[in-house]
Design a protein around this motif. Sequence first.
Motif, PDB file in Angstrom:
ATOM      1  N   ALA A 140      35.960  16.429  49.702  1.00 51.58           N
ATOM      2  CA  ALA A 140      36.456  17.786  49.470  1.00 51.58           C
ATOM      3  C   ALA A 140      37.486  18.206  50.507  1.00 51.58           C
ATOM      4  O   ALA A 140      37.344  17.920  51.699  1.00 51.58           O
ATOM      5  CB  ALA A 140      35.290  18.765  49.468  1.00 51.58           C
ATOM      6  N   LYS A 141      38.517  18.891  50.050  1.00 52.61           N
ATOM      7  CA  LYS A 141      39.465  19.513  50.985  1.00 52.61           C
ATOM      8  C   LYS A 141      39.355  21.027  50.939  1.00 52.61           C
ATOM      9  O   LYS A 141      39.827  21.738  51.819  1.00 52.61           O
ATOM     10  CB  LYS A 141      40.904  19.050  50.727  1.00 52.61           C
ATOM     11  CG  LYS A 141      41.455  19.290  49.352  1.00 52.61           C
ATOM     12  CD  LYS A 141      42.876  18.757  49.189  1.00 52.61           C
ATOM     13  CE  LYS A 141      43.906  19.620  49.882  1.00 52.61           C
ATOM     14  NZ  LYS A 141      45.259  19.506  49.309  1.00 52.61           N
ATOM     15  N   ASN A 142      38.724  21.557  49.864  1.00 53.15           N
ATOM     16  CA  ASN A 142      38.605  23.012  49.738  1.00 53.15           C
ATOM     17  C   ASN A 142      37.428  23.312  48.806  1.00 53.15           C
ATOM     18  O   ASN A 142      37.375  22.785  47.696  1.00 53.15           O
ATOM     19  CB  ASN A 142      39.916  23.558  49.161  1.00 53.15           C
ATOM     20  CG  ASN A 142      39.923  25.058  49.024  1.00 53.15           C
ATOM     21  OD1 ASN A 142      39.070  25.641  48.376  1.00 53.15           O
ATOM     22  ND2 ASN A 142      40.898  25.692  49.630  1.00 53.15           N
ATOM     23  N   VAL A 143      36.483  24.118  49.237  1.00 53.89           N
ATOM     24  CA  VAL A 143      35.350  24.503  48.391  1.00 53.89           C
ATOM     25  C   VAL A 143      35.283  26.027  48.356  1.00 53.89           C
ATOM     26  O   VAL A 143      35.364  26.678  49.398  1.00 53.89           O
ATOM     27  CB  VAL A 143      34.007  23.944  48.916  1.00 53.89           C
ATOM     28  CG1 VAL A 143      32.865  24.363  47.980  1.00 53.89           C
ATOM     29  CG2 VAL A 143      34.060  22.433  49.034  1.00 53.89           C
ATOM     30  N   LYS A 144      35.162  26.552  47.133  1.00 52.07           N
ATOM     31  CA  LYS A 144      35.136  28.012  46.995  1.00 52.07           C
ATOM     32  C   LYS A 144      33.908  28.419  46.185  1.00 52.07           C
ATOM     33  O   LYS A 144      33.612  27.815  45.158  1.00 52.07           O
ATOM     34  CB  LYS A 144      36.405  28.456  46.264  1.00 52.07           C
ATOM     35  CG  LYS A 144      36.807  29.885  46.487  1.00 52.07           C
ATOM     36  CD  LYS A 144      38.051  30.234  45.702  1.00 52.07           C
ATOM     37  CE  LYS A 144      39.251  29.427  46.114  1.00 52.07           C
ATOM     38  NZ  LYS A 144      40.488  29.832  45.407  1.00 52.07           N
ATOM     39  N   MET A 145      33.213  29.429  46.631  1.00 52.10           N
ATOM     40  CA  MET A 145      32.074  29.963  45.879  1.00 52.10           C
ATOM     41  C   MET A 145      32.375  31.422  45.539  1.00 52.10           C
ATOM     42  O   MET A 145      32.792  32.186  46.404  1.00 52.10           O
ATOM     43  CB  MET A 145      30.792  29.880  46.718  1.00 52.10           C
ATOM     44  CG  MET A 145      29.523  30.233  45.941  1.00 52.10           C
ATOM     45  SD  MET A 145      29.144  31.987  45.867  1.00 52.10           S
ATOM     46  CE  MET A 145      28.395  32.252  47.454  1.00 52.10           C
ATOM     47  N   LYS A 146      32.180  31.796  44.266  1.00 57.65           N
ATOM     48  CA  LYS A 146      32.512  33.159  43.842  1.00 57.65           C
ATOM     49  C   LYS A 146      31.348  33.759  43.044  1.00 57.65           C
ATOM     50  O   LYS A 146      30.783  33.113  42.168  1.00 57.65           O
ATOM     51  CB  LYS A 146      33.767  33.129  42.972  1.00 57.65           C
ATOM     52  CG  LYS A 146      34.204  34.476  42.453  1.00 57.65           C
ATOM     53  CD  LYS A 146      35.421  34.335  41.557  1.00 57.65           C
ATOM     54  CE  LYS A 146      35.647  35.596  40.759  1.00 57.65           C
ATOM     55  NZ  LYS A 146      36.714  35.442  39.774  1.00 57.65           N
ATOM     56  N   GLN A 147      31.006  34.987  43.401  1.00 52.50           N
ATOM     57  CA  GLN A 147      29.950  35.703  42.683  1.00 52.50           C
ATOM     58  C   GLN A 147      30.514  37.059  42.261  1.00 52.50           C
ATOM     59  O   GLN A 147      31.136  37.744  43.078  1.00 52.50           O
ATOM     60  CB  GLN A 147      28.744  35.916  43.609  1.00 52.50           C
ATOM     61  CG  GLN A 147      27.605  36.698  42.989  1.00 52.50           C
ATOM     62  CD  GLN A 147      26.674  35.840  42.144  1.00 52.50           C
ATOM     63  OE1 GLN A 147      25.858  35.095  42.664  1.00 52.50           O
ATOM     64  NE2 GLN A 147      26.784  35.947  40.838  1.00 52.50           N
ATOM     65  N   SER A 148      30.337  37.424  40.982  1.00 53.13           N
ATOM     66  CA  SER A 148      30.900  38.706  40.551  1.00 53.13           C
ATOM     67  C   SER A 148      29.987  39.347  39.516  1.00 53.13           C
ATOM     68  O   SER A 148      29.085  38.715  38.977  1.00 53.13           O
ATOM     69  CB  SER A 148      32.293  38.505  39.962  1.00 53.13           C
ATOM     70  OG  SER A 148      32.214  37.679  38.816  1.00 53.13           O
ATOM     71  N   VAL A 149      30.227  40.632  39.260  1.00 54.44           N
ATOM     72  CA  VAL A 149      29.516  41.352  38.208  1.00 54.44           C
ATOM     73  C   VAL A 149      30.536  42.219  37.483  1.00 54.44           C
ATOM     74  O   VAL A 149      31.441  42.782  38.102  1.00 54.44           O
ATOM     75  CB  VAL A 149      28.350  42.201  38.773  1.00 54.44           C
ATOM     76  CG1 VAL A 149      28.855  43.361  39.625  1.00 54.44           C
ATOM     77  CG2 VAL A 149      27.482  42.732  37.651  1.00 54.44           C
ATOM     78  N   SER A 150      30.409  42.276  36.170  1.00 58.18           N
ATOM     79  CA  SER A 150      31.329  43.142  35.415  1.00 58.18           C
ATOM     80  C   SER A 150      30.938  44.593  35.634  1.00 58.18           C
ATOM     81  O   SER A 150      29.769  44.888  35.889  1.00 58.18           O
ATOM     82  CB  SER A 150      31.244  42.837  33.920  1.00 58.18           C
ATOM     83  OG  SER A 150      31.434  41.480  33.686  1.00 58.18           O
ATOM     84  N   LEU A 151      31.901  45.466  35.516  1.00 58.59           N
ATOM     85  CA  LEU A 151      31.615  46.897  35.595  1.00 58.59           C
ATOM     86  C   LEU A 151      31.821  47.506  34.215  1.00 58.59           C
ATOM     87  O   LEU A 151      32.806  47.214  33.537  1.00 58.59           O
ATOM     88  CB  LEU A 151      32.533  47.567  36.623  1.00 58.59           C
ATOM     89  CG  LEU A 151      32.315  47.132  38.067  1.00 58.59           C
ATOM     90  CD1 LEU A 151      33.307  47.825  38.988  1.00 58.59           C
ATOM     91  CD2 LEU A 151      30.891  47.443  38.527  1.00 58.59           C
ATOM     92  N   ILE A 152      30.852  48.326  33.801  1.00 60.09           N
ATOM     93  CA  ILE A 152      30.929  48.961  32.484  1.00 60.09           C
ATOM     94  C   ILE A 152      31.401  50.397  32.668  1.00 60.09           C
ATOM     95  O   ILE A 152      30.940  51.104  33.560  1.00 60.09           O
ATOM     96  CB  ILE A 152      29.562  48.953  31.782  1.00 60.09           C
ATOM     97  CG1 ILE A 152      29.163  47.523  31.452  1.00 60.09           C
ATOM     98  CG2 ILE A 152      29.589  49.789  30.518  1.00 60.09           C
ATOM     99  CD1 ILE A 152      27.864  47.416  30.711  1.00 60.09           C
ATOM    100  N   ASP A 153      32.338  50.786  31.837  1.00 62.97           N
ATOM    101  CA  ASP A 153      32.852  52.158  31.890  1.00 62.97           C
ATOM    102  C   ASP A 153      31.893  53.078  31.133  1.00 62.97           C
ATOM    103  O   ASP A 153      31.697  52.924  29.937  1.00 62.97           O
ATOM    104  CB  ASP A 153      34.252  52.183  31.253  1.00 62.97           C
ATOM    105  CG  ASP A 153      34.969  53.492  31.501  1.00 62.97           C
ATOM    106  OD1 ASP A 153      36.197  53.512  31.469  1.00 62.97           O
ATOM    107  OD2 ASP A 153      34.276  54.514  31.714  1.00 62.97           O
ATOM    108  N   SER A 154      31.283  54.012  31.822  1.00 61.10           N
ATOM    109  CA  SER A 154      30.373  54.952  31.160  1.00 61.10           C
ATOM    110  C   SER A 154      30.958  56.362  31.199  1.00 61.10           C
ATOM    111  O   SER A 154      30.233  57.353  31.216  1.00 61.10           O
ATOM    112  CB  SER A 154      28.985  54.919  31.823  1.00 61.10           C
ATOM    113  OG  SER A 154      29.073  55.346  33.168  1.00 61.10           O
ATOM    114  N   SER A 155      32.289  56.430  31.205  1.00 62.85           N
ATOM    115  CA  SER A 155      32.947  57.744  31.213  1.00 62.85           C
ATOM    116  C   SER A 155      32.644  58.476  29.919  1.00 62.85           C
ATOM    117  O   SER A 155      32.477  57.858  28.866  1.00 62.85           O
ATOM    118  CB  SER A 155      34.464  57.570  31.321  1.00 62.85           C
ATOM    119  OG  SER A 155      34.801  56.824  32.454  1.00 62.85           O
TER     120      SER A 155
END
Lengths: 131, 117
Positions: free
Chosen positions: B25-40
Motif C-alpha cells: 500500500a502507498k495510500n489507505v483511506k477510511m471513510k464513514q458517513s451518514v446521509s442527512l434527511i431534510d425534514s423542513s
Amino acid sequence: MPDAITVQDSQGATLSFNGVPLGYYVSISPSWSVSSTHETTSKDSLIIGRGTDARVVRQYNVSSVEPGQVVVNFIGNYDLDWFSIGRTGYLEVAWPGGYISGDGFMTDIQGNISAGELIRWSVTFKFSGYN
Amino acid sequence: MPTTPTIVADSQGTTFSFAGTTFLAKNVKMKQSVSLIDSSSLDMASGSMRRLQAAPLKDQQEVTCEYYGSTAPTIGSSGQVVCAKIGVSGDAYCESFEITAAVGELIVGNLTLKLTG
C-alpha cells in the motif's frame, strides 16, 4: 441590467383544523375540478359526414362544478388523533398570496412507512360546498 | 523553559490486507458517513435554515487502498480487511478496483471496499 424577478415561495404557509394550528406539513395541494362537461357535435357534422370529418364540441357544464379539496402531506407521527376517516370540521389554509377555508370532511388517509425514510402521511380533505 | 513537542503519529509501518492478500500500500483511506434527511416543513419562515436530521440508517464504512503492482481482486468477493494502524478491521466486499499503467510510472492499483457491518 434588469432587476431579478423574485417569485413567491411556499414558506410560511399555515394550516389549521377547527381553529387548532397544525405542524409538520411539508406540502399542501388545493385543487378544484369540473366533474363533467357536455359534448356535442357541431351543427355541421351531419353535412360534413361521419368519422374524422365530424367535429365534437366540448362545453363547460357550470352546474356540476365540484367543491375544492386539499391534500396535505405530513412528516412524522404528528398528532395522529387529528386523522380520522369521515371526520368533519373546518379547515383553513393560507399560503403566500392565497387563502382557502371551509367546512368539509376527510375522505382519504394514506401512510408511508419505508426503510431508511421518515414516516409520511397524506390526508385528503374535501370541502362540503363551493369555495 | 523548553516544552516537550507534541509528536503526531506518522503513517509509516502501516500494513493493509484483504481476503488474506497483503497489498503493497502507498495510500489507505477510511471513510464513514451518514446521509442527512431534510425534514423542513412549510411553516418555517422563508429565509430560515433547512431543518436536517441524520438518516435512520448509516452508510457503509468505505476503505480505499492505492497500492503498487497489478494484483486484481475478484469483484464482489468478500473477506476480512485489516489495517490496524487506522483502526480498520472487519468483513468487507470488494466493490471496485482499477489498475493503471502509465509511461515512466510504476503500475499502481486502486481498491475500494465496503464494510458489511
